[in-house]
Design a protein around this motif. Sequence first.
Motif, mmCIF file in Angstrom:
data_model
loop_
_atom_site.group_PDB
_atom_site.id
_atom_site.type_symbol
_atom_site.label_atom_id
_atom_site.label_comp_id
_atom_site.label_asym_id
_atom_site.label_seq_id
_atom_site.Cartn_x
_atom_site.Cartn_y
_atom_site.Cartn_z
ATOM 1 N N ALA A 40 0.849 -1.199 0.000
ATOM 2 C CA ALA A 40 0.000 0.000 0.000
ATOM 3 C C ALA A 40 0.883 1.247 0.000
ATOM 4 O O ALA A 40 0.563 2.247 0.636
ATOM 5 C CB ALA A 40 -0.955 -0.004 1.195
ATOM 6 N N GLY A 41 2.031 1.154 -0.673
ATOM 7 C CA GLY A 41 2.944 2.284 -0.770
ATOM 8 C C GLY A 41 3.875 2.457 0.416
ATOM 9 O O GLY A 41 4.698 3.367 0.432
ATOM 10 N N LEU A 42 3.761 1.582 1.422
ATOM 11 C CA LEU A 42 4.598 1.687 2.621
ATOM 12 C C LEU A 42 5.830 0.800 2.477
ATOM 13 O O LEU A 42 5.705 -0.402 2.245
ATOM 14 C CB LEU A 42 3.809 1.250 3.864
ATOM 15 C CG LEU A 42 2.514 2.022 4.148
ATOM 16 C CD1 LEU A 42 1.733 1.341 5.261
ATOM 17 C CD2 LEU A 42 2.818 3.470 4.523
ATOM 18 N N THR A 43 7.014 1.389 2.613
ATOM 19 C CA THR A 43 8.243 0.593 2.576
ATOM 20 C C THR A 43 8.263 -0.355 3.776
ATOM 21 O O THR A 43 7.849 0.015 4.876
ATOM 22 C CB THR A 43 9.467 1.519 2.627
ATOM 23 O OG1 THR A 43 9.240 2.534 3.625
ATOM 24 C CG2 THR A 43 9.732 2.178 1.273
ATOM 25 N N LEU A 44 8.758 -1.579 3.555
ATOM 26 C CA LEU A 44 8.729 -2.603 4.606
ATOM 27 C C LEU A 44 10.134 -2.954 5.098
ATOM 28 O O LEU A 44 11.050 -3.139 4.295
ATOM 29 C CB LEU A 44 8.042 -3.871 4.085
ATOM 30 C CG LEU A 44 6.583 -3.709 3.644
ATOM 31 C CD1 LEU A 44 6.029 -5.042 3.146
ATOM 32 C CD2 LEU A 44 5.720 -3.154 4.778
ATOM 33 N N TYR A 45 10.248 -3.040 6.427
ATOM 34 C CA TYR A 45 11.510 -3.370 7.091
ATOM 35 C C TYR A 45 11.259 -4.408 8.181
ATOM 36 O O TYR A 45 10.166 -4.478 8.741
ATOM 37 C CB TYR A 45 12.091 -2.137 7.802
ATOM 38 C CG TYR A 45 12.440 -0.976 6.919
ATOM 39 C CD1 TYR A 45 13.750 -0.755 6.497
ATOM 40 C CD2 TYR A 45 11.472 -0.059 6.523
ATOM 41 C CE1 TYR A 45 14.083 0.335 5.695
ATOM 42 C CE2 TYR A 45 11.793 1.033 5.723
ATOM 43 C CZ TYR A 45 13.100 1.217 5.313
ATOM 44 O OH TYR A 45 13.424 2.301 4.532
ATOM 45 N N ARG A 46 12.318 -5.146 8.516
ATOM 46 C CA ARG A 46 12.290 -5.975 9.721
ATOM 47 C C ARG A 46 13.046 -5.215 10.822
ATOM 48 O O ARG A 46 13.730 -4.231 10.542
ATOM 49 C CB ARG A 46 12.952 -7.334 9.468
ATOM 50 C CG ARG A 46 12.109 -8.228 8.564
ATOM 51 C CD ARG A 46 12.789 -9.547 8.263
ATOM 52 N NE ARG A 46 14.043 -9.370 7.519
ATOM 53 C CZ ARG A 46 15.268 -9.536 8.031
ATOM 54 N NH1 ARG A 46 15.436 -9.897 9.273
ATOM 55 N NH2 ARG A 46 16.333 -9.357 7.275
ATOM 56 N N TYR A 47 12.933 -5.688 12.054
ATOM 57 C CA TYR A 47 13.666 -5.069 13.173
ATOM 58 C C TYR A 47 14.619 -6.091 13.752
ATOM 59 O O TYR A 47 14.210 -7.202 14.081
ATOM 60 C CB TYR A 47 12.678 -4.580 14.228
ATOM 61 C CG TYR A 47 13.312 -3.853 15.391
ATOM 62 C CD1 TYR A 47 14.422 -3.024 15.215
ATOM 63 C CD2 TYR A 47 12.799 -3.984 16.675
ATOM 64 C CE1 TYR A 47 14.988 -2.347 16.281
ATOM 65 C CE2 TYR A 47 13.353 -3.305 17.753
ATOM 66 C CZ TYR A 47 14.446 -2.489 17.551
ATOM 67 O OH TYR A 47 15.015 -1.823 18.617
ATOM 68 N N SER A 48 15.885 -5.703 13.864
ATOM 69 C CA SER A 48 16.903 -6.671 14.279
ATOM 70 C C SER A 48 16.683 -7.177 15.707
ATOM 71 O O SER A 48 17.147 -8.248 16.058
ATOM 72 C CB SER A 48 18.296 -6.055 14.156
ATOM 73 O OG SER A 48 18.373 -4.871 14.918
ATOM 74 N N ALA A 49 15.966 -6.420 16.541
ATOM 75 C CA ALA A 49 15.743 -6.859 17.922
ATOM 76 C C ALA A 49 14.592 -7.851 18.041
ATOM 77 O O ALA A 49 14.411 -8.463 19.093
ATOM 78 C CB ALA A 49 15.495 -5.653 18.839
ATOM 79 N N ASP A 50 13.802 -8.009 16.994
ATOM 80 C CA ASP A 50 12.770 -9.054 16.989
ATOM 81 C C ASP A 50 13.472 -10.382 16.733
ATOM 82 O O ASP A 50 14.090 -10.567 15.692
ATOM 83 C CB ASP A 50 11.735 -8.810 15.882
ATOM 84 C CG ASP A 50 10.738 -7.703 16.228
ATOM 85 O OD1 ASP A 50 10.721 -7.251 17.388
ATOM 86 O OD2 ASP A 50 9.987 -7.309 15.320
ATOM 87 N N LYS A 51 13.402 -11.283 17.688
ATOM 88 C CA LYS A 51 14.156 -12.532 17.574
ATOM 89 C C LYS A 51 13.313 -13.704 17.127
ATOM 90 O O LYS A 51 13.821 -14.705 16.651
ATOM 91 C CB LYS A 51 14.812 -12.887 18.913
ATOM 92 C CG LYS A 51 15.837 -11.854 19.375
ATOM 93 C CD LYS A 51 16.931 -11.645 18.327
ATOM 94 C CE LYS A 51 17.998 -10.671 18.816
ATOM 95 N NZ LYS A 51 18.791 -10.088 17.731
ATOM 96 N N LYS A 52 11.999 -13.623 17.308
ATOM 97 C CA LYS A 52 11.154 -14.764 16.938
ATOM 98 C C LYS A 52 9.835 -14.264 16.373
ATOM 99 O O LYS A 52 9.428 -13.132 16.647
ATOM 100 C CB LYS A 52 10.926 -15.681 18.139
ATOM 101 C CG LYS A 52 10.186 -15.028 19.282
ATOM 102 C CD LYS A 52 10.070 -15.982 20.460
ATOM 103 C CE LYS A 52 9.112 -15.437 21.530
ATOM 104 N NZ LYS A 52 9.531 -14.116 22.051
ATOM 105 N N PRO A 53 9.164 -15.101 15.579
ATOM 106 C CA PRO A 53 7.859 -14.713 15.054
ATOM 107 C C PRO A 53 6.940 -14.284 16.193
ATOM 108 O O PRO A 53 6.930 -14.909 17.255
ATOM 109 C CB PRO A 53 7.349 -15.983 14.384
ATOM 110 C CG PRO A 53 8.598 -16.704 13.973
ATOM 111 C CD PRO A 53 9.584 -16.427 15.083
ATOM 112 N N GLY A 54 6.202 -13.210 15.982
ATOM 113 C CA GLY A 54 5.308 -12.706 17.022
ATOM 114 C C GLY A 54 5.907 -11.551 17.798
ATOM 115 O O GLY A 54 5.182 -10.788 18.438
ATOM 116 N N ASP A 55 7.238 -11.407 17.772
ATOM 117 C CA ASP A 55 7.858 -10.251 18.431
ATOM 118 C C ASP A 55 7.459 -8.980 17.681
ATOM 119 O O ASP A 55 7.490 -8.941 16.446
ATOM 120 C CB ASP A 55 9.391 -10.355 18.407
ATOM 121 C CG ASP A 55 9.932 -11.329 19.445
ATOM 122 O OD1 ASP A 55 9.141 -11.854 20.255
ATOM 123 O OD2 ASP A 55 11.154 -11.559 19.442
#
Length: 144
Positions: free
Chosen positions: A84-99
């Motif tokens: 929807a036009g929003l750039t997507l990133y992950r966060y390095s401090a999220d260690k597992k799915p659901g974080d």
Amino acid sequence: SKGGTVKAAHNSKYGSLLVSAAGMTLYHYTPDKHGAIKCTAACAKFWPPLVVAHGAKPKAGAGVSAAKLSTAKRPDGTTQVTYAGLTLYRYSADKKPGDVKGQGFQGVWHAVTSAGTLAKASNPAGTTTQAGTTTSGGGGGYGP
């Protein structure tokens, strides 16, 4: 490569959120506007952009609208996935799915919902969905 797959996962606090193929929460950096990508260099080490190989298209997984998926060119020439036009990133401090540790970070990072909106910061005063929890409790003692 399945690195460009975006799917939805239910989060008890924020509802249906976008996640990567590995199930990791995806975020948007609100200073990224109109195709101008601001999270580069050191920022992109902490917040790795979700990228696809040059010429590849991101894939819509369960719960995601394929029509909302697209890409944007990053300053380094790589191809970042957008929703929807929003750039997507992950966060390095999220260690597992659901974080969802990046939600609301510095007021500029927000998890992205499967509707293509930014997840709202959780309300520390408790939920407003139940009747009666939105009363101010008199509100005394705050005025001059």
